[in-house]
Design a protein around this motif. Structure first.
Motif, PDB file in Angstrom:
ATOM      1  N   ASP A 298       0.754  -1.286   0.045  1.00 14.16           N
ATOM      2  CA  ASP A 298      -0.009   0.119  -0.040  1.00 14.16           C
ATOM      3  C   ASP A 298       0.932   1.363  -0.076  1.00 14.16           C
ATOM      4  OD1 ASP A 298      -2.340  -1.467  -0.143  1.00 14.16           O
ATOM      5  OD2 ASP A 298      -2.713  -1.398   2.145  1.00 14.16           O
ATOM      6  N   ASP A 299       1.993   1.210   1.028  1.00 13.75           N
ATOM      7  CA  ASP A 299       2.702   2.350   0.909  1.00 13.75           C
ATOM      8  C   ASP A 299       3.496   2.541  -0.592  1.00 13.75           C
ATOM      9  OD1 ASP A 299       4.561   4.580   1.611  1.00 13.75           O
ATOM     10  OD2 ASP A 299       5.660   3.260   2.845  1.00 13.75           O
ATOM     11  N   PHE A 300       3.907   1.546  -1.296  1.00 15.63           N
ATOM     12  CA  PHE A 300       4.508   1.798  -2.632  1.00 15.63           C
ATOM     13  C   PHE A 300       3.605   2.438  -3.686  1.00 15.63           C
ATOM     14  CE2 PHE A 300       5.570   0.071  -6.533  1.00 15.63           C
ATOM     15  CZ  PHE A 300       6.867   0.547  -6.727  1.00 15.63           C
ATOM     16  N   THR A 301       2.480   1.841  -3.309  1.00 12.04           N
ATOM     17  CA  THR A 301       1.139   2.031  -4.507  1.00 12.04           C
ATOM     18  C   THR A 301       1.010   3.667  -4.244  1.00 12.04           C
ATOM     19  OG1 THR A 301       0.130   0.051  -4.266  1.00 12.04           O
ATOM     20  CG2 THR A 301      -1.232   1.867  -5.041  1.00 12.04           C
ATOM     21  N   ASN A 302       0.849   4.180  -2.803  1.00 10.77           N
ATOM     22  CA  ASN A 302       0.576   5.468  -2.644  1.00 10.77           C
ATOM     23  C   ASN A 302       1.855   6.422  -3.354  1.00 10.77           C
ATOM     24  OD1 ASN A 302      -1.912   4.901  -1.421  1.00 10.77           O
ATOM     25  ND2 ASN A 302      -0.970   4.702   0.548  1.00 10.77           N
ATOM     26  N   ARG A 303       3.029   5.834  -2.969  1.00 14.38           N
ATOM     27  CA  ARG A 303       4.293   6.709  -3.341  1.00 14.38           C
ATOM     28  C   ARG A 303       3.998   6.789  -4.927  1.00 14.38           C
ATOM     29  NH1 ARG A 303       9.571   5.135  -0.024  1.00 14.38           N
ATOM     30  NH2 ARG A 303       8.661   5.129   2.004  1.00 14.38           N
ATOM     31  N   GLN A 304       3.755   5.743  -5.673  1.00 11.85           N
ATOM     32  CA  GLN A 304       3.797   5.843  -7.049  1.00 11.85           C
ATOM     33  C   GLN A 304       2.807   6.657  -7.643  1.00 11.85           C
ATOM     34  OE1 GLN A 304       2.376   2.253  -8.923  1.00 11.85           O
ATOM     35  NE2 GLN A 304       4.158   2.227 -10.449  1.00 11.85           N
ATOM     36  N   ALA A 305       1.563   6.650  -6.692  1.00 11.85           N
ATOM     37  CA  ALA A 305       0.474   7.629  -7.320  1.00 11.85           C
ATOM     38  C   ALA A 305       0.783   9.177  -7.258  1.00 11.85           C
ATOM     39  CB  ALA A 305      -0.698   7.292  -6.294  1.00 11.85           C
ATOM     40  N   ARG A 306       1.778   9.415  -6.083  1.00  6.53           N
ATOM     41  CA  ARG A 306       2.353  10.857  -5.769  1.00  6.53           C
ATOM     42  C   ARG A 306       2.996  11.118  -6.687  1.00  6.53           C
ATOM     43  NH1 ARG A 306       1.858   9.117  -0.168  1.00  6.53           N
ATOM     44  NH2 ARG A 306       4.191   8.619  -0.179  1.00  6.53           N
ATOM     45  N   ALA A 307       3.956  10.193  -7.417  1.00  3.17           N
ATOM     46  CA  ALA A 307       4.951  10.539  -8.168  1.00  3.17           C
ATOM     47  C   ALA A 307       4.244  10.706  -9.518  1.00  3.17           C
ATOM     48  CB  ALA A 307       5.904   9.312  -8.352  1.00  3.17           C
ATOM     49  N   ILE A 308       3.349   9.876  -9.824  1.00  3.63           N
ATOM     50  CA  ILE A 308       2.676  10.144 -11.334  1.00  3.63           C
ATOM     51  C   ILE A 308       1.920  11.631 -11.132  1.00  3.63           C
ATOM     52  CG2 ILE A 308       0.719   9.498 -12.631  1.00  3.63           C
ATOM     53  CD1 ILE A 308       1.475   6.547 -11.771  1.00  3.63           C
ATOM     54  N   SER A 309       1.399  11.895 -10.184  1.00  2.02           N
ATOM     55  CA  SER A 309       0.345  13.109  -9.848  1.00  2.02           C
ATOM     56  C   SER A 309       1.696  14.493 -10.026  1.00  2.02           C
ATOM     57  CB  SER A 309      -0.286  13.370  -8.673  1.00  2.02           C
ATOM     58  OG  SER A 309       0.663  13.400  -7.649  1.00  2.02           O
ATOM     59  N   LEU A 310       2.936  14.124  -9.499  1.00  2.12           N
ATOM     60  CA  LEU A 310       3.771  15.219  -9.679  1.00  2.12           C
ATOM     61  C   LEU A 310       4.450  15.388 -11.170  1.00  2.12           C
ATOM     62  CD1 LEU A 310       5.621  14.712  -6.125  1.00  2.12           C
ATOM     63  CD2 LEU A 310       4.200  16.497  -6.784  1.00  2.12           C
ATOM     64  N   ASP A 311       4.388  14.313 -11.647  1.00  2.34           N
ATOM     65  CA  ASP A 311       5.109  14.532 -13.032  1.00  2.34           C
ATOM     66  C   ASP A 311       4.114  14.961 -13.917  1.00  2.34           C
ATOM     67  OD1 ASP A 311       7.637  13.883 -12.177  1.00  2.34           O
ATOM     68  OD2 ASP A 311       7.206  11.590 -12.810  1.00  2.34           O
ATOM     69  N   ARG A 312       2.742  15.018 -13.637  1.00  3.54           N
ATOM     70  CA  ARG A 312       1.639  15.316 -14.798  1.00  3.54           C
ATOM     71  C   ARG A 312       1.540  16.853 -14.849  1.00  3.54           C
ATOM     72  NH1 ARG A 312      -3.781  13.006 -12.833  1.00  3.54           N
ATOM     73  NH2 ARG A 312      -2.702  11.179 -13.564  1.00  3.54           N
ATOM     74  N   PRO A 313       1.750  17.333 -16.037  1.00  8.64           N
ATOM     75  CA  PRO A 313       1.833  18.886 -16.298  1.00  8.64           C
ATOM     76  C   PRO A 313       0.588  19.393 -15.640  1.00  8.64           C
ATOM     77  CG  PRO A 313       1.515  17.859 -18.195  1.00  8.64           C
ATOM     78  CD  PRO A 313       1.934  16.820 -17.343  1.00  8.64           C
ATOM     79  N   PRO A 314       0.521  20.649 -15.076  1.00 11.74           N
ATOM     80  CA  PRO A 314      -0.862  21.446 -14.792  1.00 11.74           C
ATOM     81  C   PRO A 314      -1.537  21.860 -15.912  1.00 11.74           C
ATOM     82  CG  PRO A 314       1.150  22.749 -14.768  1.00 11.74           C
ATOM     83  CD  PRO A 314       1.811  21.446 -14.814  1.00 11.74           C
ATOM     84  N   PRO A 315      -3.016  21.645 -15.756  1.00 13.01           N
ATOM     85  CA  PRO A 315      -3.895  21.845 -16.966  1.00 13.01           C
ATOM     86  C   PRO A 315      -3.690  23.413 -17.447  1.00 13.01           C
ATOM     87  CG  PRO A 315      -5.000  21.839 -14.784  1.00 13.01           C
ATOM     88  CD  PRO A 315      -3.525  21.579 -14.561  1.00 13.01           C
ATOM     89  N   GLN A 316      -3.747  23.370 -18.728  1.00  8.43           N
ATOM     90  CA  GLN A 316      -3.771  24.931 -19.311  1.00  8.43           C
ATOM     91  C   GLN A 316      -4.933  25.439 -19.286  1.00  8.43           C
ATOM     92  OE1 GLN A 316      -0.753  26.201 -20.029  1.00  8.43           O
ATOM     93  NE2 GLN A 316       0.130  24.475 -19.498  1.00  8.43           N
ATOM     94  N   LEU A 317      -4.830  27.056 -18.962  1.00  9.91           N
ATOM     95  CA  LEU A 317      -6.286  27.704 -19.202  1.00  9.91           C
ATOM     96  C   LEU A 317      -6.549  27.965 -20.411  1.00  9.91           C
ATOM     97  CD1 LEU A 317      -5.513  30.427 -16.229  1.00  9.91           C
ATOM     98  CD2 LEU A 317      -7.166  28.549 -16.181  1.00  9.91           C
TER      99      LEU A 317
END
Length: 320
Positions: A298-317
């Motif tokens: 579970d810890d690894f899955t959560n870390r992976q999810a956080r890493a993916i969310s940080l690498d995702r570019p912010p949405p453009q207006l």
């Protein structure tokens, strides 16, 4: 086997200063009842006419309570006491039973016993004794060993290496409880306690070496008389296809039900070059963390999810 009142008194009477006030029953008086309406009765406890105990105990407090009742209330209480068909009524603290109680006991053929011990001392001793003596039991094939304070049962097909693994664990400081036929008793709703038959105690059979006396070889600290069962490790030789079917993230954790108690079980592949002793220690440490509320997957899955969310570019207006 403690399955009757007479056998219980024969074994515990001298220690608990128990003696018969009425003649000893000629036929065995069962401690457990077969009456469906009484199957949920407690084995022993202080006087209780609403939820009767199989062994009703009357001490100083109960005697004082009975003495405060009116004649009619006292008679109703006595009737209710013996209507519950207890295996026996025990008087503690050197209490002398009332004449009416003795007459009701004779009329219902209920044995009366007495002890000079206090009621709570007697109840605590007998409850502990009866819990173990009357517990459901089952014998399993495997090696039961204590690893890092947890009871671990090694199971698997014959000649898979259970005894060799147990021997290596013993040399690493862990303790043998039982080899070949550990006996498990359900001593609480969710607790199994494992012991070794007297004949097999201290011995471990290792193919090629024969029977080894672990106590004689490694000393007193290498053996243990009993332990609660916390984890089952199933040793299995697996082919490549079977290995690939094991989830690489969560592993092979399942469960096995023994005497209606669910015990965590891990399937551990056996293959040349694998250090099974280290893997068993790691499995036990991993299970201890699970019990404490931490799961590495579970810890690894959560870390992976956080890493993916940080690498995702912010949405453009979007301008209109």
């Amino acid at each position: 086997m403690i399955d009757s009142l007479q056998a219980l008194i024969a074994q515990t009477g001298p220690q608990l200063k128990l003696h018969w006030l009425t003649p000893k029953p000629r036929t065995a008086r069962p401690l457990r009842t077969t009456d469906p309406s009484q199957l949920r009765q407690s084995l022993i406890g202080s006087l209780n006419c609403i939820h009767p105990n199989r062994l009703q105990v009357i001490g100083q407090q109960e005697q004082t309570y009975l003495a405060t009742l009116s004649a009619s209330a006292f008679a109703e209480t006595v009737d209710a006491l013996f209507a519950g068909a207890p295996a026996a009524v025990i008087f503690t603290d050197s209490v002398v039973p009332d004449k009416a109680l003795c007459e009701a006991a004779e009329a219902t053929q209920t044995p009366l016993l007495a002890s000079t011990l206090g009621d709570q001392d007697l109840i605590n001793h007998l409850r502990y004794f009866l819990t173990h003596a009357l517990a459901e039991r089952k014998t399993l094939h495997g090696v039961f060993i204590e690893v890092l304070g947890m009871g671990v049962l090694l199971i698997g097909n014959p000649a898979v290496g259970k005894s060799e693994l147990a021997l290596e664990l013993i040399t690493r400081g862990h303790r043998l409880i039982a080899d070949d036929a550990p006996r498990f008793a359900r001593i609480a709703p969710d607790v199994l306690e494992g012991t070794c038959p007297e004949l097999l105690r201290d011995f471990l059979e290792v193919r090629g070496l024969g029977i080894l006396n672990i106590r004689a070889m490694f000393g007193e600290s290498a053996v243990l008389r009993n332990k609660t069962l916390n984890l089952i490790i199933d040793l299995q030789p697996l082919d490549l296809q079977q290995l690939e079917s094991i989830d690489r993230l969560t592993g092979s954790l399942t469960a096995l039900t023994i005497l209606d108690v669910t015990i965590p079980k891990i399937l551990m592949p056996v293959a040349p070059g694998r250090n099974l002793a280290i893997l068993v220690e790691a499995a036990v440490r991993h299970q201890i963390l699970r019990i404490r509320g931490y799961d590495a997957s579970d810890d690894f899955t959560n870390r992976q999810a956080r890493a993916i969310s940080l690498d995702r570019p912010p949405p453009q207006l979007v301008r209109r």
